[in-house]
Design an enzyme around this catalytic site. Structure first.
Site, PDB file in Angstrom:
ATOM      1  N   ASP A 159      -7.765   1.551   2.246  1.00 42.63           N
ATOM      2  CA  ASP A 159      -7.351   2.485   3.298  1.00 42.63           C
ATOM      3  C   ASP A 159      -8.235   3.710   3.487  1.00 42.63           C
ATOM      4  OD1 ASP A 159      -5.624   3.046   5.416  1.00 42.63           O
ATOM      5  OD2 ASP A 159      -4.358   4.346   4.202  1.00 42.63           O
ATOM      6  N   HIS A 200      -6.482   9.602  -0.608  1.00 38.77           N
ATOM      7  CA  HIS A 200      -7.184   9.643   0.675  1.00 38.77           C
ATOM      8  C   HIS A 200      -6.383  10.295   1.797  1.00 38.77           C
ATOM      9  CE1 HIS A 200      -5.030   5.744   0.532  1.00 38.77           C
ATOM     10  NE2 HIS A 200      -4.808   5.959   1.817  1.00 38.77           N
ATOM     11  N   ASP A 210       1.013   5.104  -0.293  1.00 36.60           N
ATOM     12  CA  ASP A 210       0.299   6.381  -0.253  1.00 36.60           C
ATOM     13  C   ASP A 210       0.947   7.393  -1.194  1.00 36.60           C
ATOM     14  OD1 ASP A 210      -1.768   6.043   1.824  1.00 36.60           O
ATOM     15  OD2 ASP A 210      -0.059   5.683   3.142  1.00 36.60           O
ATOM     16  N   HIS A 219       0.857  -1.188   0.000  1.00 37.75           N
ATOM     17  CA  HIS A 219       0.000   0.000   0.000  1.00 37.75           C
ATOM     18  C   HIS A 219       0.891   1.235   0.000  1.00 37.75           C
ATOM     19  CE1 HIS A 219      -3.162   2.804   0.659  1.00 37.75           C
ATOM     20  NE2 HIS A 219      -2.699   3.164   1.838  1.00 37.75           N
TER      21      HIS A 219
END
Length: 708
Positions: free
Chosen positions: A171, A415, A49, A47
């Site tokens: 997420d 996000h 970001d 994951h």
């Protein structure tokens, strides 16, 4: 020569340890399963970001590791290298923005190797958008745009084999049925996420409802989509994080006193056996990864290879666990083959709470100025796209400028971007990125308008600070200024336009020389008091413009009449007052009633209905804790947790009135950091409330939440 070139290519590919298998993607590439066992789909992922604690580039290049150790380029380097070693291995890539940057830096040979991995279904794209977008504070238009950006790159680069079939929203801080509806309408087979209200999740674990059919729209026929909640957040099972950043033991299978194969296999089988009791099918999906993992992918895959080998060896002893590398789309494909029935879901998954003191609603309003800037970026992008098409701007320069703005807007949907949950330095980087992209795309708008209007030599400029009533072009004078308005809608639009100006006598005319009714309105004192604002212009010229597609309006300064105080005072109309402590502002459609003694709005009459109104401003003091345990959870960018009841501010406020011909305003001063303008326009059936919070002292920013 062709033969010689072939030898070179084969030699280079051999140095990459490519294991050649049949080129087949889609469900045909999925691993074989066993109907009489619990099939455990192991899904390697990272994951990544697109900005959070570090900036986008810092995450990609692996700099500033004192903040967080993360380097996406190294993740992709080593993952691809490890996938090429063994055709059984799989990996899913989610954030297309990072992959786009990495792929553009690769050699021709490496690009061929990556295309082979995609064609064989070993490297699968999930989600596929430019970033993993938030679902609460975004606008659907920007979400669709950033999916279009990412999916187009994947299709143009890898063909249909790269088409994502699964939404991977692991997420974001809560989930909307509108996002599920978008996935369904885009033809996705399903979506998976990790964050759900802890009470609801516990209930679903007990009732075998972790996977469901989400009926995401009341209006669209094809709005149902399979939706699954991950069992243990989105990280690897406890004790089985094999990443170099983890402290869990590797699998030791040599002739050593430390050999731990039996213990590790026992623990894993116990975990998946327990997990399977919360799911309806004999297939379960276990993610293997976490934030920015696989920077040294050999460590991850070497241990997962061993885990798969030794868990499956237990089948000879009667174990019913079948473990293998897989992907979310292969997992969902197997579920579909079972013709299993699933519970239904119709509402949102909002608000998300992780414990009884942590409701993740703070980000709904965190960094509101940045949220507005993102919306401005979207408006500008839609306009520039249309203008570029209408003017047929197809040069490399124009295409690049538009692409940069698309990419910046794609990043802003992340996000931890649009939510305002990023660190301050990252927020500034986001703002700079979007600002530069808008400035670059201004060239497209400028060149397009030169083609589409008769102003072929005009120097078009955009005013980006209208939210504080500033425009560089009119700071000294607005005389002989042409205001070009672009309407991106499919129908004629009539709106009031506000241009920052100095206090002079103005005339506004349309393209045919007809005078347009206009007036100048004072800028609120609180706006003038902003420290970073230049106060050359303290008024706004307001006029109503009707625009079909593109229209020009001309502003001229006329000599002032000889009588004094012409400008503001002579434009205003006396307000209606009475002995009942009231005054009113009204036009042909709306009547506003205010209380004279307090300055508050009291009633609104419109559409034949009169409603009493009570408005006040209040403050919640944010709870201050150490975040060690749930009862000590602090209020902040993510979580809104008040400390005590709301504190309603003083009921009496100062106010001033502007009662013009076309626009009527009450400027309300609540205190030194809260103000508001209540506004109505002639012929517009709407009341505007425009409020300003700030500037604030740092301590107040940390502790206070405002309720309006």
């Amino acid at each position: 020569m062709n033969y010689f070139n072939g030898i070179i290519v084969l030699f280079v590919l051999a140095t990459l340890n490519i294991v050649v298998s049949e080129h087949v993607c889609g469900f045909e590439s999925c691993p074989k399963t066993k109907s009489n066992m619990i099939n455990v789909h192991l899904v390697p992922h990272s994951h990544d970001d697109v900005g959070w604690l570090k900036t986008v580039d810092q995450y990609y290049y692996g700099s500033n590791n004192n903040i967080q150790h993360a380097g996406v380029q190294y993740i992709l380097d080593t993952v691809v290298e490890e996938l090429l070693k063994d055709s059984r291995r799989r990996f899913i890539q989610v954030e297309t923005s990072f992959f786009f940057k990495w792929y553009s830096e690769q050699t021709v040979t490496m690009k061929i190797a990556v295309k082979q991995l995609v064609a064989e279904g070993r490297l699968e794209f999930a989600g596929g958008a430019w970033s993993m977008n938030d679902e609460a504070t975004v606008h659907y238009q920007s979400v669709i745009d950033q999916f279009n950006l990412g999916l187009k790159f994947l299709k143009d680069t890898f063909g249909t084999c790269a088409r994502p079939r699964i939404g991977w929203q692991i997420d974001p801080f809560g989930h909307s049925r509108e996002m599920a509806s978008i996935f369904a309408q885009m033809g996705y087979n399903g979506e998976f996420f990790a964050r759900m209200d802890y009470v609801e999740k516990n209930t679903r674990l007990k009732s075998l409802a972790m996977e469901m059919i989400w009926r995401s729209s009341e209006y669209f026929k094809d709005s149902e989509i399979f939706t699954g909640l991950l069992y243990q957040h989105y990280g690897s099972p406890p004790g089985f994080c094999f990443d170099i950043h983890c402290q869990d033991d590797p699998i030791i299978d040599g002739k050593s006193y430390d050999n731990n194969v039996d213990k590790r296999v026992d623990d894993f089988i116990a975990y998946v056996t327990s997990m399977s009791k919360s799911f309806r099918a004999n297939h379960i999906m276990v993610p293997m990864g976490d934030d920015f993992q696989y920077e040294d992918a050999e460590v991850n895959f070497k241990n997962m290879d061993k885990l798969i080998k030794y868990v499956n060896n237990r089948q000879l002893e009667g174990s019913k666990i079948n473990l293998f590398y897989s992907t979310p789309s292969c997992y969902l494909y197997e579920l579909h083959q079972l013709l299993q029935s699933w519970p239904n879901k119709t509402e949102d998954f909002f608000p998300y709470s992780s414990d009884n003191h942590s409701y993740w609603t703070g980000y709904f309003t965190s960094r509101p100025t940045q949220k507005r800037f993102e919306r401005d970026g979207n408006h500008f992008l839609q306009t520039v796209k249309q203008l570029s098409t209408l003017a047929n701007l197809t040069s490399v320069k124009h295409t690049k400028s538009l692409s940069i703005l698309r990419q910046a807007m794609g990043v802003m949907q992340h996000h931890d971007a649009i939510t305002g949950t990023e660190k301050q330095a990252v927020a500034q980087d986001y703002d700079q990125m979007l600002y530069n992209a808008i400035i670059g795309a201004e060239n497209n708008a400028r060149d397009a308008l030169r083609v589409l209007t008769n102003h072929t030599r005009a120097e078009f400029q955009t005013c980006l600070e209208l939210n504080i009533s500033v425009c560089a072009l009119t700071q000294t004078s607005a005389n002989n200024i042409v205001v070009t308005l672009v309407n991106p809608l499919a129908h004629t639009s009539s709106q009031y336009v506000r241009v920052p100006v100095t206090e002079e006598n103005y005339q506004v005319t349309d393209e045919n020389g007809r005078e347009i009714s206009s007036e100048i309105v004072p800028v609120p004192l609180e706006i003038l008091g902003l420290q970073h604002r230049s106060n050359d212009t303290q008024h706004e010229l307001v006029f109503k413009a009707s625009v079909k597609k593109i229209s020009n309006f001309y502003i001229r300064v006329l000599p002032l009449p000889r009588k004094k105080n012409y400008l503001i005072n002579d434009q205003t109309i006396p307000i209606a007052e009475n002995d009942a402590d009231e005054f009113t502002l009204e036009n042909s459609l709306i009547r506003l009633v205010f209380t004279k003694s307090t300055g508050h709005l009291k009633a609104v009459e419109m559409n034949g209905v009169s409603e009493n109104i009570h408005q006040s401003f209040g403050i919640y003091k944010g709870f201050q804790g150490n975040n060690g345990i749930s009862k000590n959870r602090s209020s902040g960018a993510y979580v809104f947790r008040p400390d005590g009841e709301i504190q309603v501010l003083s009921d009496k406020i100062e106010y001033s009135i502007y009662n013009g011909k076309n626009v009527r305003e009450v400027h309300q001063h609540v205190n030194e950091w809260i103000s508001q303008v209540v506004r109505i326009y002639d012929g517009v059936n709407r009341v505007e409330f425009e409020w300003l919070i700030g500037p604030l002292y740092k301590q107040r920013i940390l502790e206070w939440h405002f309720l309006h």
